[in-house]
Design an enzyme around this catalytic site. Sequence first.
Site, mmCIF file in Angstrom:
data_model
loop_
_atom_site.group_PDB
_atom_site.id
_atom_site.type_symbol
_atom_site.label_atom_id
_atom_site.label_comp_id
_atom_site.label_asym_id
_atom_site.label_seq_id
_atom_site.Cartn_x
_atom_site.Cartn_y
_atom_site.Cartn_z
ATOM 1 N N HIS A 17 -35.275 -40.746 53.927
ATOM 2 C CA HIS A 17 -35.108 -40.864 55.381
ATOM 3 C C HIS A 17 -36.011 -39.998 56.248
ATOM 4 C CE1 HIS A 17 -31.714 -43.409 54.552
ATOM 5 N NE2 HIS A 17 -31.086 -42.451 53.891
ATOM 6 N N LYS B 98 -34.531 -52.332 48.316
ATOM 7 C CA LYS B 98 -33.452 -51.841 49.180
ATOM 8 C C LYS B 98 -33.509 -52.635 50.488
ATOM 9 C CE LYS B 98 -31.407 -47.708 51.179
ATOM 10 N NZ LYS B 98 -31.484 -46.248 51.400
ATOM 11 N N HIS C 209 -26.816 -37.918 53.750
ATOM 12 C CA HIS C 209 -26.639 -39.358 53.896
ATOM 13 C C HIS C 209 -26.817 -39.722 55.359
ATOM 14 C CE1 HIS C 209 -24.526 -43.225 53.945
ATOM 15 N NE2 HIS C 209 -23.653 -42.716 54.785
HETATM 16 P P1 ATP Z 1 -28.107 -42.729 52.018
HETATM 17 O O1 ATP Z 1 -29.207 -43.022 51.062
HETATM 18 O O2 ATP Z 1 -28.552 -42.043 53.249
HETATM 19 O O3 ATP Z 1 -26.905 -42.117 51.418
HETATM 20 P P2 ATP Z 1 -28.033 -45.498 52.061
HETATM 21 O O4 ATP Z 1 -29.061 -45.970 53.012
HETATM 22 O O5 ATP Z 1 -28.305 -45.554 50.613
HETATM 23 O O6 ATP Z 1 -27.621 -44.089 52.539
HETATM 24 P P3 ATP Z 1 -25.451 -46.480 51.599
HETATM 25 O O7 ATP Z 1 -25.767 -47.326 50.434
HETATM 26 O O8 ATP Z 1 -24.437 -46.934 52.578
HETATM 27 O O9 ATP Z 1 -26.740 -46.259 52.419
HETATM 28 O O10 ATP Z 1 -25.092 -45.004 51.131
HETATM 29 C C1 ATP Z 1 -24.107 -44.831 50.274
HETATM 30 C C2 ATP Z 1 -24.254 -43.434 49.713
HETATM 31 O O11 ATP Z 1 -23.937 -42.474 50.713
HETATM 32 C C3 ATP Z 1 -23.336 -43.176 48.570
HETATM 33 O O12 ATP Z 1 -24.043 -42.487 47.567
HETATM 34 C C4 ATP Z 1 -22.267 -42.302 49.165
HETATM 35 O O13 ATP Z 1 -21.818 -41.385 48.209
HETATM 36 C C5 ATP Z 1 -22.967 -41.582 50.265
HETATM 37 N N1 ATP Z 1 -22.044 -41.254 51.367
HETATM 38 C C6 ATP Z 1 -21.418 -42.107 52.190
HETATM 39 N N2 ATP Z 1 -20.620 -41.456 53.055
HETATM 40 C C7 ATP Z 1 -20.769 -40.145 52.776
HETATM 41 C C8 ATP Z 1 -20.210 -38.976 53.308
HETATM 42 N N3 ATP Z 1 -19.347 -39.001 54.324
HETATM 43 N N4 ATP Z 1 -20.569 -37.809 52.775
HETATM 44 C C9 ATP Z 1 -21.449 -37.769 51.756
HETATM 45 N N5 ATP Z 1 -22.015 -38.839 51.209
HETATM 46 C C10 ATP Z 1 -21.678 -40.021 51.695
#
Ligand code: ATP
Length: 122
Positions: A12, A41, A119
């Site tokens: 990100h 993705k 995240h």
């Molecule tokens: P990111 O890579 O920024 O986590 P992403 O774009 O991959 O997000 P998602 O697939 O929705 O989007 O992300 C899911 C991931 O985010 C999971 O690994 C989950 O554990 C983590 N996650 C979701 N909510 C939280 C939270 N409140 N605190 C920590 N981790 C979180």
Amino acid sequence: QGPRAMMFRRQHMDSKSRPNPNSTYCNQMMRRRRMTVGMCKPVNIFVHEPLKDVEDICIEPNILCKNGQNNCHKSKFLMNVTACRLTNGSRYPKCKYHTSPTMRQITVACLGDPYVPVHLDT
Ligand code: ATP
């Protein structure tokens, strides 16, 4: 720093650029940051602000995350971001993305000590 903070930065953070709309930015960056390994993705956001400014979002008040935990925090200010969205008809391994730069407030989930973004909840 922990693996989750490192993964957040890989997926990100891109402080150094400001892409043009409809450029090949997302095609290149999604590949470079290893989000086209095994699958494309579908959606990902890059933040074009200093890391410090993004880490400081963790100091904002706690709010509810989409997963029901309350370790999320919303940026006080608009930030320069780019949304990368897989194009219709793009098929792995040829991952083709729309590049859409915008200004928006972002929400991050923070964890750990130091308490840093792990995240993007936007
Ligand atoms: P990111 O890579 O920024 O986590 P992403 O774009 O991959 O997000 P998602 O697939 O929705 O989007 O992300 C899911 C991931 O985010 C999971 O690994 C989950 O554990 C983590 N996650 C979701 N909510 C939280 C939270 N409140 N605190 C920590 N981790 C979180």
